[in-house]
Each structure stands twice: as structure tokens, then as C-alpha cells.
Design an enzyme around this catalytic site. Sequence first.
Site, PDB file in Angstrom:
ATOM      1  N   GLU A 280       0.829  -1.206   0.000  1.00 58.67           N
ATOM      2  CA  GLU A 280       0.000   0.000   0.000  1.00 58.67           C
ATOM      3  C   GLU A 280       0.864   1.258   0.000  1.00 58.67           C
ATOM      4  OE1 GLU A 280      -3.562   1.908   2.817  1.00 58.67           O
ATOM      5  OE2 GLU A 280      -2.255   0.316   3.573  1.00 58.67           O
ATOM      6  N   LYS A 377     -10.013   2.070  -2.800  1.00 60.99           N
ATOM      7  CA  LYS A 377     -10.406   1.407  -1.554  1.00 60.99           C
ATOM      8  C   LYS A 377     -11.846   1.742  -1.197  1.00 60.99           C
ATOM      9  CE  LYS A 377      -8.494   0.887   3.146  1.00 60.99           C
ATOM     10  NZ  LYS A 377      -7.444   1.417   4.043  1.00 60.99           N
ATOM     11  N   CYS A 427      -5.516  -3.210   2.720  1.00 56.69           N
ATOM     12  CA  CYS A 427      -5.394  -3.044   4.166  1.00 56.69           C
ATOM     13  C   CYS A 427      -6.579  -3.585   4.957  1.00 56.69           C
ATOM     14  CB  CYS A 427      -5.152  -1.565   4.475  1.00 56.69           C
ATOM     15  SG  CYS A 427      -4.687  -1.253   6.198  1.00 56.69           S
TER      16      CYS A 427
END
Length: 583
Positions: A280, A377, A427
Site C-alpha cells: 500500500e 479502496k 489493508c
Amino acid sequence: MNRLTTTPNQVPTRQIFRCVAAAAVLQWLSQPPLALAPVAAIAIVPWLMIISISNAPSRRGYWTIWGVGAIYWLVSLQGLRHAHPAIYVGWFALAAYLSVYGVLFVAITRRMIDRHIPIWIAAPVSWVGLECVRNYFATGISAIMLGHTMADVAMMTQIADTFGTYGVSFVLVSINVAAFTALNAWRRRNDESSSVHAPWVMSLLVAAILTVATLIYGTYRLGENRGDELATFALIQRSEHVEYVPDEEREIRIFNNYVRQSLQAVSAAQRDVDAIVWPESMLSGGRAWMIADKDATPPEQFGGSLDEFQLAIDYQQTSFLTRIQDVQQALAAASPDHKVPHLIGGCGVVRYRDIPHAYSGIVHVDSDGELADWYGKTHLVMLGEYVPLVQWIPGLQSILPPGLGLATGAGPKRMMVGETSFAPNICIETAVERVTVNHLSQLHAQSKLPDAVITVTNDGWFDDSSVIDHHLRCAQLVAVGCRRPVLSAANNGPTAWIDSNGKIVESLATGSDGAVIATPLKDPRISNYLFIGDWPARLLALISLILLVDAFGCWWRQRRARRSGAGPSSLGVRDEPLGTSET
């Protein structure tokens, strides 16, 4: 009616403290960093001791449960505090919030038993129901579910492909109930004044049936054959120091370090690498991938026309891709067969519309050096990527670190590396189980079910704490729940190749520099969990919440009665020893 009791008298607060402290210690031992999985079989027993008390805990008793629970969560999630000084507030707030679930478990389970629901039903239903609530409320958090204690016991986790981690938790609570009721019966074996006994036989029978069925199913699933090899991915990890405050020079240095690590990986690999995966935000290197819609509004500081702005965006995209192409050519030169790999990595994405939208993203550049796709995301970190109501609280924005205003991505995507398809994930999206499961469920409904899940994360925020191990365990259960291998590339860890049975094939130590060369197997199985979803757990959550309202109503009536002098006031008070039915 049979009775289960420890004492008919009001329990001292210190006894509640000892029980909840014992529960906290046992639960902590069963999870990382020690990860003593067998301890999970008795970790809930002290909670059941509190529930078995004839009279309900006093107000001080419930505050004791909450307070000790808060300490447990502070210790378990202490790694969060490393991210930024401002996160200390969030760390304490999160611990204070999560400790409420212990209070609710006691109150709801007691109320169920008051309603003559056997403890071997009441305890698993309320525990799993509350885990489900926790996975949704305030954006949700799946970490440190009871079922995660079995992450490395593959035979116990295979039922997650039907019931998710909730199913594993349900079985474990049932085992705890059997242990508790058997212990209680043994303690009272010489009590001739008691005309009834604890329902240990039924509890033991239920736990035995569930455990044996789980092990048989797990053995069957683990013995199934899987398909051919998929593409080969190099999952790159470094332990790079990260900070909230943007620093282009530091980001370029990190970018170059990941280039060198990737070169080492492909040159040492025993086979061709089809794709390199960076964690990330590591692919940004001081440059976000920028997009401008045709009717975008140029930012005020640009100072030019829309056409000029579009040309500036085109130049930025060309510059971004040129740098990636240079990296790909260097990787090809280092590869034994000079194959140009795809490059997949976490990267900031800015999309200009009427106003700019910034995303935590994944950018996929194919072997021709062209942008194949990008993903934004969809599940942001509260207090890490956004702060609720920040615009309504004067002065709050000025004390927060930059980057706490990200936009939410449009939805799941399927990307391709040759003939291998994968779903990108970032994540926390594996740390909140329902997010990845829902992504794959949506893709399956579109006939786009991917072969694997690739997740990128930057857990450098948490140093070498057990938060990284908790994150890895979430990914293991997600792999089983989706029946898809999960490939995790992380800054600082966890970098791991997890197969579709939730087993870790290969991983890197937290804080190390290196690479995992992963060639996962195609799994022809389609998880029941993608069809059923978490509706069984939601049903248990609904039952638990109904019983919570019922318990509150009972407490309210007793409070009014006490004020009128008619009786005591206590949440879930029981006039006789705790009763459960054998049938």
C-alpha cells in the site's frame, strides 16, 4: 427445570473482577503474540462463571467488567498507538467501545437463561451475535474474533467457507460451555442438598457433535484436490519507516528501495515472475495517478483553462507510466528469461470531477507498460483515513494529520495477469471480513469470480506489534471464507502466500526485507459463504439485540419498583439460581 449455580448470594465485586481478569488473560494467551490455540477451549469459562451467579452483578460489577475489558483491548491493540500521537485518542476510544461487548454478553446471556433458554444455546448465540454487531457497527472490525484463535488449526477453520469466522467462534463457545458445565457439576457432586444438577450432559453432547462434525468436514475439505498453477507473483516487503506528513524526497527514496528489492527478487527467483506486487502506497513515489473527467473543474491553484488542465493531466500520466516502464525494463533485464512483469502496487489516485477526489488505490500496469486498471479502496479506516463529523467540529481539522479526507472507491474489481484473474484489496478490507466476502460475492453475481485475492497493506504504522499478526489471521480466515488464495504484500508485514484452505504456504518475518515468490493453485470450489453471506450471524445478532431490549425493559421495571419500594433494581436479576433445561 434443572439449575446451574455457583452461589445464591450476591457476588462481591472482587469475585467479578477475578473472573473477568481471568477471562482477559486467557483470551490474550489464545491470540497473538503467544497464540496458544488450546487455551481458547477454556477462555470463555470465566465469563460463564459470572453469568451463572444467581443474582445479577451490581452496577459496580458491570463497571468492573467494562473496566477490565478496556484494559484487555488496550493491551491487545496497543500497536495502534505507534501510528501517530493523535491515534492515542482513537486507541483509548476503541478499547472503551469494544469493552462494552463483554458487558452486553453477560447481560444478554443472563436474560436468555431467565427466559429458560439453555446455556448451551444462549452463550454461543449471544457471543456470535455480538461478534456480528461488532463487524458492522461504526464501520466494523473483525480482528481478534474468537474464531481467529484457530487460524493455524486448519481442520477447525474449514467451516468458515459456509459460516465464516462466526461458525468457528460458535463451536469454540460451545466447547467452553461444555467445559464450564462439567466443571460446575464436578464441584457440586457431593452437594446432597441439591435435587438437580447442571446440564453438563447436554452441553457436552452438543459440543462433541459440533466439534466432531467440524473436524470431519475440515478433513474432507483439506483432502480435496485443487486445480492447476496460476500466475507467479513476487510479493515484495521492506521495513520502511512511514509518517503521516507527506515528504516527496522520502517517498522517492522508498520507491527506489522497493525497485532494488524487486530486482533482487526476480534475479533470485527459480521461475519466471509474471507480476510484482508492492504494498500500500509504496508505488506512488511522490506521484499519484491522476485522472480528469471530460467535464472536470480545474482546481483554483492551476490557473489555466480546462483544455490546458487536461493536457497537464495527460503529461502527468505519461510521466508516471514512463517511470514504471523503466522499472519494468530493469526487472526484465534481471530476470533469467528477460520477461517483462506486470507491476501492481498501492498508489494514491486523484480523480478530478467537480471537485478533486483522492483515493487510497491500487494501480495495475501491464507488461506493455500501460495502465490496465486501478482500484479505489471501498472501506476506509475511521480516524486513519477519515474522521466522522470533522467538518462540524470547529478546530478539529487543524490538529489532525494530513490525508484524513479520502474518498470511497466505486466497488470491487477483477484484474488480469495473463490468464489469472484477481480481486484487489487494500489493508483493512481483509481485517473486516465481510468486505472481501461481499466483494467476491458481487463479482460472482456478475460471473467475474476471480482466481485469487491480492491485498496490499502498509502496517509499518504498527512497528513489530501483534496487530500485524491479527491482520494476518483475518486474511487466513478470509481465504477459507472465499475459497480463494490470498496474496498479501505489506510494508513491514504481513507479507504472505495463503492458500485457499487458509494455510500459510510462505511468509516473511515482520520487519524484514525480502520477497515471497507465490504460485497459487486455482481452486474450482465456490464457497457457500459467498451465497449465504453472514445472514446466520445476523439472525443471531437480531436475537441478541431483542434480548438486550428485553433485559433493559426488565431492568427499567425493576428500577421503578425499587423506587416505589416494591423490590430490587438490577439488570437481569434472578430470584432463583440460574436455570436451564436439558431439553
